[in-house]
Design an enzyme around this catalytic site. Structure first.
Site, short mmCIF file in Angstrom:
data_model
loop_
_atom_site.label_atom_id
_atom_site.label_comp_id
_atom_site.label_asym_id
_atom_site.label_seq_id
_atom_site.Cartn_x
_atom_site.Cartn_y
_atom_site.Cartn_z
N ASP A 36 -13.20 -7.74 -11.72
CA ASP A 36 -12.85 -8.85 -10.83
C ASP A 36 -13.97 -9.90 -10.81
OD1 ASP A 36 -11.58 -6.28 -9.80
OD2 ASP A 36 -10.49 -7.74 -8.59
N ASP A 159 -4.57 1.55 -12.27
CA ASP A 159 -4.55 2.80 -11.54
C ASP A 159 -3.35 3.73 -11.83
OD1 ASP A 159 -6.11 0.73 -10.54
OD2 ASP A 159 -6.12 1.51 -8.51
N TRP A 340 0.87 -1.10 -11.35
CA TRP A 340 0.74 -1.20 -12.81
C TRP A 340 1.94 -0.57 -13.54
CZ3 TRP A 340 -2.74 -4.36 -14.94
CH2 TRP A 340 -3.84 -4.76 -14.14
N GLU A 383 -2.06 -10.88 -5.63
CA GLU A 383 -2.76 -9.94 -6.53
C GLU A 383 -1.97 -9.75 -7.82
OE1 GLU A 383 -3.34 -6.14 -4.66
OE2 GLU A 383 -4.57 -5.34 -6.30
C1 GLC Z 1 -7.10 -2.29 -8.10
C2 GLC Z 1 -6.80 -2.67 -9.55
C3 GLC Z 1 -8.11 -2.89 -10.29
C4 GLC Z 1 -8.93 -3.94 -9.56
C5 GLC Z 1 -9.12 -3.58 -8.08
C6 GLC Z 1 -9.72 -4.71 -7.27
O1 GLC Z 1 -7.74 -1.07 -8.03
O2 GLC Z 1 -6.00 -1.73 -10.18
O3 GLC Z 1 -7.86 -3.28 -11.61
O4 GLC Z 1 -10.17 -4.10 -10.16
O5 GLC Z 1 -7.87 -3.30 -7.50
O6 GLC Z 1 -8.98 -5.88 -7.39
#
Ligand code: GLC
Length: 418
Positions: A36, A159, A340, A383
């Site tokens: 991120d 995830d 996902w 998101e």
């Molecule tokens: C979730 C996502 C991951 C991301 C995180 C923070 O865990 O799957 O990819 O980095 O959120 O946004």
């Protein structure tokens, strides 16, 4: 319209800015997350180059002595998040999680440097050895014959992707005990991983903690070890950018070159002819996941001009109204709202779109960019998005969605000639 959204995106990034790092979003994700932050830096570089470098530099304050850059850095205490630093128990200062995340940082470091090489040179010199050590850690601790494995689904950044279903089904959850999740208090549970998934995530975390995060033990006996096309392509690409950085600084390139060769050859093992796509491979069982995820289409981003994958890309892009779904909409595992397992993610579109454009697949690259812009115009800086009706999902006012709008998707970039 686009100018107003540019303003909004900058305001979101400023709002999530904690001074030296940016939270993904208030509430749901109150700390610094690895990939991120790299996207955040890319976004900041469009309007505050100094702040972009600070974001990357703060990320590396969490780097371990073995080179690993963790997926979460808990700079400040916050009670709203589970599992927090006491659960990970890594013994690091600042406190961190015990696993990593997709290494997009070298790629965005290079992009940010190129915006103003003179301004960036000292920053680049500082970051180069840290990036090198991190990539070396991947080769030492996550590489199996040239494919990159993840030791936890969270490490992949994806995830609950269907890629992990078989390996997750083999996780023993008998020692997990009681705990309280916080994510489903922030976001509608049907957009999040389910409870059984969560128990398995915790079982893998406890296994790492119980061996003191010993990489040798995790490699040999860890409960989860799956080769991921996403990680593999992203590291391959990141190594190419790291090599360019090394050349820029007059550093030795032999080691990085050897990693590129290793992965370029290795990744071919992930081509699953049955689904005509790059697939995840469970190292413990030797089985492919049989899952066509969007990560398969990072081949171009990784510098592999695979034209066979283009036909699958077109089929999947056409099966949704808003490309590119994270999982094949024609598969029975597709769920348009569940994280996902189907939703479209702006950051993934950015990476795939960059690769398509670089390889001259302009039609597909433009489609991804236009669909991403449409999603944000229609549904805001969510998101992720439902690929069928475009509705927003997960957390709102999300840093990485704002960042990729500014650096890649906003139609105002075309006017500026980017
Ligand atoms: C979730 C996502 C991951 C991301 C995180 C923070 O865990 O799957 O990819 O980095 O959120 O946004």
């Amino acid at each position: 319209m686009s100018h107003i959204l540019d303003e909004q995106a900058r305001a979101i990034m400023r709002g999530n800015d904690r001074g030296k790092y940016t939270m993904p979003t208030e509430g749901l994700y109150p700390y610094q997350w690895n990939w991120d932050s790299a996207f955040a830096a890319f976004g900041f570089s469009t309007f505050d180059l100094g702040r972009a470098w600070v974001e990357l530099e703060t990320l590396f304050t969490g780097q371990w002595d073995n080179g690993m850059v963790p997926h979460i850095i808990f700079h400040e205490a916050s009670d709203g998040y589970f599992p927090g630093p006491d659960v990970w128990a890594t013994g690091q200062t600042p406190p961190t999680s015990g696993i990593s995340q997709p290494p997009v940082a070298a790629t965005f470091t290079r992009a940010i440097f190129e915006r103003d090489p003179e301004f960036g040179r000292n920053h680049l010199k500082e970051l180069f050895p840290k990036l090198l050590a991190w990539h070396r850690w991947f080769i030492e601790c996550r590489n199996e014959n040239g494919v990159i494995v993840v030791s936890h689904p969270w490490e992949s950044g994806r995830d609950n992707a269907p890629d992990w279903d078989e390996a997750m089904a083999n996780i023993d959850t008998s020692n997990v005990g009681e705990y309280t999740r916080n994510d489903t208090g922030h976001v509608d549970p049907h957009m999040r991983p389910n409870q059984l998934d969560y128990d398995r995530y915790m079982a893998i975390v406890y296994a790492g903690r119980d061996c003191g995060w010993d990489e040798i033990e995790i490699t040999r006996n860890g409960p989860f070890r799956v080769a991921d096309p996403g990680m593999t392509f992203i590291l391959l690409r990141a190594n190419r950018d790291l090599l360019a950085i090394a050349q820029e600084l007059g550093e030795d390139i032999a080691e990085i070159q050897s990693w590129i060769q290793l992965i370029e050859t290795g990744v071919q093992q992930l081509w699953n002819p049955e689904i005509r796509a790059y697939d995840s491979l469970d190292i413990r069982t030797g089985n492919f996941a049989g899952s066509t995820s969007s990560m398969s289409f990072l081949c171009w981003y990784a510098g592999i001009n695979d034209t066979t994958a283009l036909a699958e890309f077109d089929r999947i892009a056409d099966a949704a109204n808003f490309a590119l779904p994270s999982h094949d909409p024609e598969s029975d595992r597709f769920e348009p709202f569940r994280y996902w397992r189907g939703p479209t993610w702006g950051i993934v579109n950015t990476l795939i779109g960059m690769g398509l454009a670089e390889m001259g697949h302009t039609k597909q690259a433009d489609k991804l960019r236009e669909d991403t812009a449409k999603l944000i115009e229609q549904s805001g800086f969510a998101e992720y998005f439902n690929p069928i009706d475009g509705s927003p999902a997960g957390g709102m006012n999300f840093t990485w969605t704002a960042a990729i709008w500014l650096a890649w998707a906003s139609p105002t970039l075309k006017i500026k000639g980017n």
